[in-house]
Design a protein around this motif. Structure first.
Motif, PDB file in Angstrom:
ATOM      1  N   VAL A   1      -4.828   7.792  13.806  1.00  0.00           N
ATOM      2  CA  VAL A   1      -5.567   6.546  13.934  1.00  0.00           C
ATOM      3  C   VAL A   1      -4.662   5.438  13.404  1.00  0.00           C
ATOM      4  N   LEU A   2      -4.530   4.354  14.157  1.00  0.00           N
ATOM      5  CA  LEU A   2      -3.767   3.208  13.707  1.00  0.00           C
ATOM      6  C   LEU A   2      -4.745   2.076  13.413  1.00  0.00           C
ATOM      7  N   LEU A   3      -4.902   1.774  12.140  1.00  0.00           N
ATOM      8  CA  LEU A   3      -5.767   0.679  11.730  1.00  0.00           C
ATOM      9  C   LEU A   3      -4.954  -0.615  11.721  1.00  0.00           C
ATOM     10  N   VAL A   4      -5.424  -1.626  12.423  1.00  0.00           N
ATOM     11  CA  VAL A   4      -4.764  -2.917  12.410  1.00  0.00           C
ATOM     12  C   VAL A   4      -5.721  -3.929  11.786  1.00  0.00           C
ATOM     13  N   PHE A   5      -5.287  -4.544  10.701  1.00  0.00           N
ATOM     14  CA  PHE A   5      -6.069  -5.548   9.988  1.00  0.00           C
ATOM     15  C   PHE A   5      -5.587  -6.931  10.441  1.00  0.00           C
ATOM     16  N   PHE A   6      -6.528  -7.770  10.884  1.00  0.00           N
ATOM     17  CA  PHE A   6      -6.136  -9.049  11.453  1.00  0.00           C
ATOM     18  C   PHE A   6      -7.220 -10.091  11.198  1.00  0.00           C
ATOM     19  N   SER A   7      -6.854 -11.361  11.442  1.00  0.00           N
ATOM     20  CA  SER A   7      -7.796 -12.477  11.345  1.00  0.00           C
ATOM     21  C   SER A   7      -7.369 -13.529  12.358  1.00  0.00           C
ATOM     22  N   ARG A   8      -8.193 -13.746  13.360  1.00  0.00           N
ATOM     23  CA  ARG A   8      -7.843 -14.729  14.388  1.00  0.00           C
ATOM     24  C   ARG A   8      -7.990 -16.156  13.867  1.00  0.00           C
TER      25      ARG A   8
ATOM     26  N   MET B   1       0.850  -1.197   0.000  1.00  0.00           N
ATOM     27  CA  MET B   1       0.000   0.000   0.000  1.00  0.00           C
ATOM     28  C   MET B   1       0.879   1.239   0.000  1.00  0.00           C
ATOM     29  N   THR B   2       0.600   2.192  -0.823  1.00  0.00           N
ATOM     30  CA  THR B   2       1.387   3.417  -0.896  1.00  0.00           C
ATOM     31  C   THR B   2       0.620   4.559  -0.277  1.00  0.00           C
ATOM     32  N   GLN B   3       1.391   5.542   0.199  1.00  0.00           N
ATOM     33  CA  GLN B   3       0.757   6.698   0.800  1.00  0.00           C
ATOM     34  C   GLN B   3       0.038   7.497  -0.271  1.00  0.00           C
ATOM     35  N   GLN B   4      -1.160   7.946   0.043  1.00  0.00           N
ATOM     36  CA  GLN B   4      -1.935   8.684  -0.944  1.00  0.00           C
ATOM     37  C   GLN B   4      -2.777   9.731  -0.242  1.00  0.00           C
ATOM     38  N   PRO B   5      -3.091  10.816  -0.932  1.00  0.00           N
ATOM     39  CA  PRO B   5      -3.943  11.829  -0.316  1.00  0.00           C
ATOM     40  C   PRO B   5      -5.355  11.313  -0.132  1.00  0.00           C
ATOM     41  N   PHE B   6      -6.084  11.909   0.786  1.00  0.00           N
ATOM     42  CA  PHE B   6      -7.465  11.473   0.992  1.00  0.00           C
ATOM     43  C   PHE B   6      -8.321  12.705   1.050  1.00  0.00           C
ATOM     44  N   SER B   7      -9.379  12.705   0.307  1.00  0.00           N
ATOM     45  CA  SER B   7     -10.366  13.764   0.367  1.00  0.00           C
ATOM     46  C   SER B   7     -11.690  13.114   0.713  1.00  0.00           C
ATOM     47  N   ARG B   8     -12.426  13.737   1.622  1.00  0.00           N
ATOM     48  CA  ARG B   8     -13.662  13.113   2.069  1.00  0.00           C
ATOM     49  C   ARG B   8     -14.502  12.699   0.864  1.00  0.00           C
ATOM     50  N   PRO B   9     -15.173  11.525   0.836  1.00  0.00           N
ATOM     51  CA  PRO B   9     -15.389  10.662   1.976  1.00  0.00           C
ATOM     52  C   PRO B   9     -14.229   9.773   2.358  1.00  0.00           C
TER      53      PRO B   9
ATOM     54  N   PRO C   1      -3.193   7.846   4.653  1.00  0.00           N
ATOM     55  CA  PRO C   1      -2.731   6.550   5.168  1.00  0.00           C
ATOM     56  C   PRO C   1      -1.273   6.280   4.822  1.00  0.00           C
ATOM     57  N   MET C   2      -0.582   5.607   5.732  1.00  0.00           N
ATOM     58  CA  MET C   2       0.788   5.190   5.468  1.00  0.00           C
ATOM     59  C   MET C   2       1.033   3.884   6.202  1.00  0.00           C
ATOM     60  N   PRO C   3       1.466   2.822   5.514  1.00  0.00           N
ATOM     61  CA  PRO C   3       1.702   1.548   6.185  1.00  0.00           C
ATOM     62  C   PRO C   3       2.826   1.655   7.208  1.00  0.00           C
ATOM     63  N   LEU C   4       2.632   1.014   8.353  1.00  0.00           N
ATOM     64  CA  LEU C   4       3.637   1.039   9.413  1.00  0.00           C
ATOM     65  C   LEU C   4       4.271  -0.335   9.608  1.00  0.00           C
ATOM     66  N   LEU C   5       3.437  -1.378   9.723  1.00  0.00           N
ATOM     67  CA  LEU C   5       3.937  -2.723   9.968  1.00  0.00           C
ATOM     68  C   LEU C   5       3.188  -3.723   9.092  1.00  0.00           C
ATOM     69  N   GLN C   6       3.892  -4.739   8.631  1.00  0.00           N
ATOM     70  CA  GLN C   6       3.276  -5.805   7.860  1.00  0.00           C
ATOM     71  C   GLN C   6       3.641  -7.171   8.418  1.00  0.00           C
TER      72      GLN C   6
ATOM     73  N   PRO D   1      -3.575  -6.359   1.124  1.00  0.00           N
ATOM     74  CA  PRO D   1      -3.020  -7.538   0.456  1.00  0.00           C
ATOM     75  C   PRO D   1      -2.969  -8.767   1.351  1.00  0.00           C
ATOM     76  N   SER D   2      -2.715  -8.555   2.663  1.00  0.00           N
ATOM     77  CA  SER D   2      -2.579  -9.682   3.579  1.00  0.00           C
ATOM     78  C   SER D   2      -2.646  -9.160   5.000  1.00  0.00           C
ATOM     79  N   VAL D   3      -2.754 -10.069   5.945  1.00  0.00           N
ATOM     80  CA  VAL D   3      -2.702  -9.714   7.358  1.00  0.00           C
ATOM     81  C   VAL D   3      -1.477 -10.401   7.970  1.00  0.00           C
ATOM     82  N   PRO D   4      -0.926  -9.760   9.017  1.00  0.00           N
ATOM     83  CA  PRO D   4      -1.387  -8.508   9.624  1.00  0.00           C
ATOM     84  C   PRO D   4      -0.889  -7.297   8.849  1.00  0.00           C
ATOM     85  N   LEU D   5      -1.546  -6.182   9.063  1.00  0.00           N
ATOM     86  CA  LEU D   5      -1.119  -4.913   8.491  1.00  0.00           C
ATOM     87  C   LEU D   5      -1.556  -3.803   9.431  1.00  0.00           C
ATOM     88  N   VAL D   6      -0.627  -2.915   9.775  1.00  0.00           N
ATOM     89  CA  VAL D   6      -0.940  -1.739  10.583  1.00  0.00           C
ATOM     90  C   VAL D   6      -0.693  -0.511   9.722  1.00  0.00           C
TER      91      VAL D   6
END
Length: 302
Positions: A53-60, A1-9, A117-122, A104-109
């Motif tokens: 905000v730190l979004l963490v994508f996961f699957s138990r 994932m690459t950093q990109q600008p965001f305009s509402r929504p 958005p900017m990816p921090l951890l994969q 693309p996959s989990v985990p991703l922060v």
């Protein structure tokens, strides 16, 4: 994932998500964490206009270790006392969010600030390593003037409640900053420091508000030209140090003032030293760059 600008929504294409109330997600164990559903994802993203905000994508089910990462991030959200909001995205219960955000996959922060958005951890990392990484990120944001906080979320509140807002203690100062009233922001932070000198966050906010106040309306080119032409001018050098700090060039700011301390004496030297101490406070006394800066300052003084 690459950093990109965001305009509402949103920076991500969320148009395909249904506008409906999702099934209740499991409650988080932190006042600064929220399960993200298709019903509240936009509110969570919008709350990044206040603080990260730190979004963490996961699957138990697919990768249990990623669930532990979500748990650790929830724990750290409490430790950091609102410096960031942990958004917990279980891709098993909210697959539409993962699809819309092209995970693309989990985990991703992913760190989201002001909608960007900017990816921090994969990968899954130990709690101590995750804490260190977040400390560094937040220190860098503080140096850039990002000092907002999220308000604690009632534990019993549903995930579709309104997004987090600034901690009430700092709301007057943050409101003043948002309105561009730097004088009032400085005054509000000063009240907090006067009432509790041990409040490190208030002290950092005050120091950064003063940096913003001093650089308001300044022409960077003219300021840097003046500093180059007058290397012993304390006002010119401290102003450029402020500009360096705001631009994220923290060590350049520190080194400029340390060299100024070396070159000056008496009142000028003390002014340079006091200004540098203010910049240390703005960045945070635990930052490694501040620790090195203090050592270099001591060497310059003695």
């Amino acid at each position: 994932m690459t950093q990109q600008p965001f305009s509402r929504p949103g920076a991500f294409d969320l148009s395909g998500l249904k506008d409906q109330t999702a099934a209740p997600a499991a409650a988080s164990s932190s006042a600064y964490a929220v399960p993200v559903t298709e019903a509240n994802v936009q509110q969570v993203l919008e709350s990044s206009m206040t603080a990260p905000v730190l979004l963490v994508f996961f699957s138990r089910t697919r990768m249990p270790e990623s669930g532990q990462l979500a748990d650790d991030l929830t724990t750290l959200a409490t430790e950091f006392d609102g410096r960031f909001l942990a958004g917990l995205v279980d891709i098993d219960t909210a697959p539409g969010i993962a699809q819309a955000m092209q995970i693309p996959s989990v985990p991703l922060v992913v760190v989201v600030l002001e909608g960007r958005p900017m990816p921090l951890l994969q990968s899954v990392v130990p709690l101590a390593e995750l804490r260190a990484a977040l400390t560094q990120v937040l220190q860098q944001l503080t140096a850039q003037g990002v000092t907002g906080r999220h308000q604690p979320r009632p534990q019993a509140a549903p995930a579709t409640d309104g997004g987090p807002v600034v901690d009430p203690r700092y709301a007057p100062a943050q409101d003043a900053l948002a309105a561009g009233d730097l004088d009032r922001a400085v005054a509000e932070y000063q009240k907090l420091v006067d009432s509790n000198p041990a409040d490190a966050e208030a002290a950092a906010g005050l120091a950064m508000a003063k940096v913003l106040q001093r650089t308001s309306g300044v022409d960077p080119v003219q300021a840097r030209t003046a500093a180059a032409e007058h290397p012993a001018d304390v006002d010119a050098q401290t102003l450029v140090a402020d500009l360096d700090l705001l631009g994220g060039h923290v060590e350049d700011a520190f080194n400029r003032l340390i060299e100024l301390v070396r070159r000056t004496a008496g009142e000028d030297r003390d002014r340079a030293r006091q200004h540098l101490l203010g910049l240390f406070a703005a960045v945070g006394n635990d930052d490694p760059r501040v620790l090195r800066g203090r050592q270099n300052l001591a060497s310059a003084l003695f």
